[in-house]
Design a protein around this motif. Sequence first.
Motif, short mmCIF file in Angstrom:
data_model
loop_
_atom_site.label_atom_id
_atom_site.label_comp_id
_atom_site.label_asym_id
_atom_site.label_seq_id
_atom_site.Cartn_x
_atom_site.Cartn_y
_atom_site.Cartn_z
N LEU A 1 43.13 -24.28 37.97
CA LEU A 1 42.51 -23.07 37.43
C LEU A 1 41.04 -23.30 37.11
CD1 LEU A 1 43.08 -20.15 36.57
CD2 LEU A 1 43.64 -21.00 34.29
N LYS A 2 40.73 -24.48 36.60
CA LYS A 2 39.34 -24.81 36.29
C LYS A 2 38.50 -24.89 37.56
CE LYS A 2 36.53 -28.27 33.86
NZ LYS A 2 36.56 -29.56 33.09
N VAL B 1 38.79 -11.81 34.07
CA VAL B 1 38.31 -12.27 35.38
C VAL B 1 38.76 -11.32 36.48
CG1 VAL B 1 38.35 -14.16 37.05
CG2 VAL B 1 38.35 -14.66 34.60
N LYS C 1 42.46 -13.76 29.22
CA LYS C 1 41.36 -14.35 29.98
C LYS C 1 41.45 -13.97 31.46
CE LYS C 1 40.83 -18.34 26.88
NZ LYS C 1 40.96 -19.81 26.73
N GLY C 2 42.68 -13.96 31.97
CA GLY C 2 42.87 -13.59 33.36
C GLY C 2 42.47 -12.15 33.63
N PRO D 1 39.63 -20.26 39.84
CA PRO D 1 40.40 -19.21 39.16
C PRO D 1 41.03 -18.25 40.17
CG PRO D 1 38.19 -19.43 38.21
CD PRO D 1 38.20 -20.21 39.49
N ASN E 1 47.24 -18.87 39.84
CA ASN E 1 47.09 -19.97 38.88
C ASN E 1 47.28 -19.50 37.44
OD1 ASN E 1 46.70 -22.14 40.64
ND2 ASN E 1 44.50 -21.77 40.81
N TYR E 2 46.76 -18.33 37.13
CA TYR E 2 46.97 -17.76 35.79
C TYR E 2 48.46 -17.50 35.55
CZ TYR E 2 42.02 -17.02 34.70
OH TYR E 2 40.68 -17.20 34.40
#
Length: 208
Positions: free
Chosen positions: A34-35, A69, A65-66, A38, A42-43
């Motif tokens: 994820l880092k 994004v 957070k997802g 993104p 992955n989230y």
Amino acid sequence: SSKYEDWWWKQQLGKCYYRLGLFRDSEKQFQSALKQQPTVDNYLYLAKVFVKLDQPLAALDLFEKGMEVFPGEVSLIIGSARVHEGLGDLDSSVKFYKKVFQYDASCVEAIACIGTHNFYSDMPEIALRSFRRLLQMGVCNTELYNNIGLCCFFAQQYDMSLTCFERAINLASKENVADVWYNVGHIAVGIGGLKPCIPGIPDGSYLG
């Protein structure tokens, strides 16, 4: 040749660890992937790991957070709704399911959950709208007809209720037929017996 720098392989390794029940190792792989890159998957995968580790608040924070994004990503909104539901925070869960409709008005899960919430909030007529909508969308299974039958019964539409339960019985499998008969028995107690109403009811199920 990738020298372990490709996020995709980290994601696949995280999936393997997850299937093996090695959730801490899985978490490390998904965090790294994820880092590096993104993505919605992955989230979602990392949130599943947090739920398995009994860290629902971490999962909710990750979904937030997802959504920053990937605004409007339905799978992330539904994931947040599921976690809230698992925590017993039904009001927040319903809020997220309603948010889904802004981006996907035909989401079966959201419609079904809103209908169920309305039913248990003593609004069977409103719940009936949701379940009928699913029927119009082509959903046809035992659970749907079972729910419609219950809504019709509590909305005092008894004839329609019996018709729906008869349909549910015809569609039922060995795995879910007992649930239907349980509700049929509940209806029988309420209206005084179903033997003359639904052909084929076993003698032992007549409660009138």
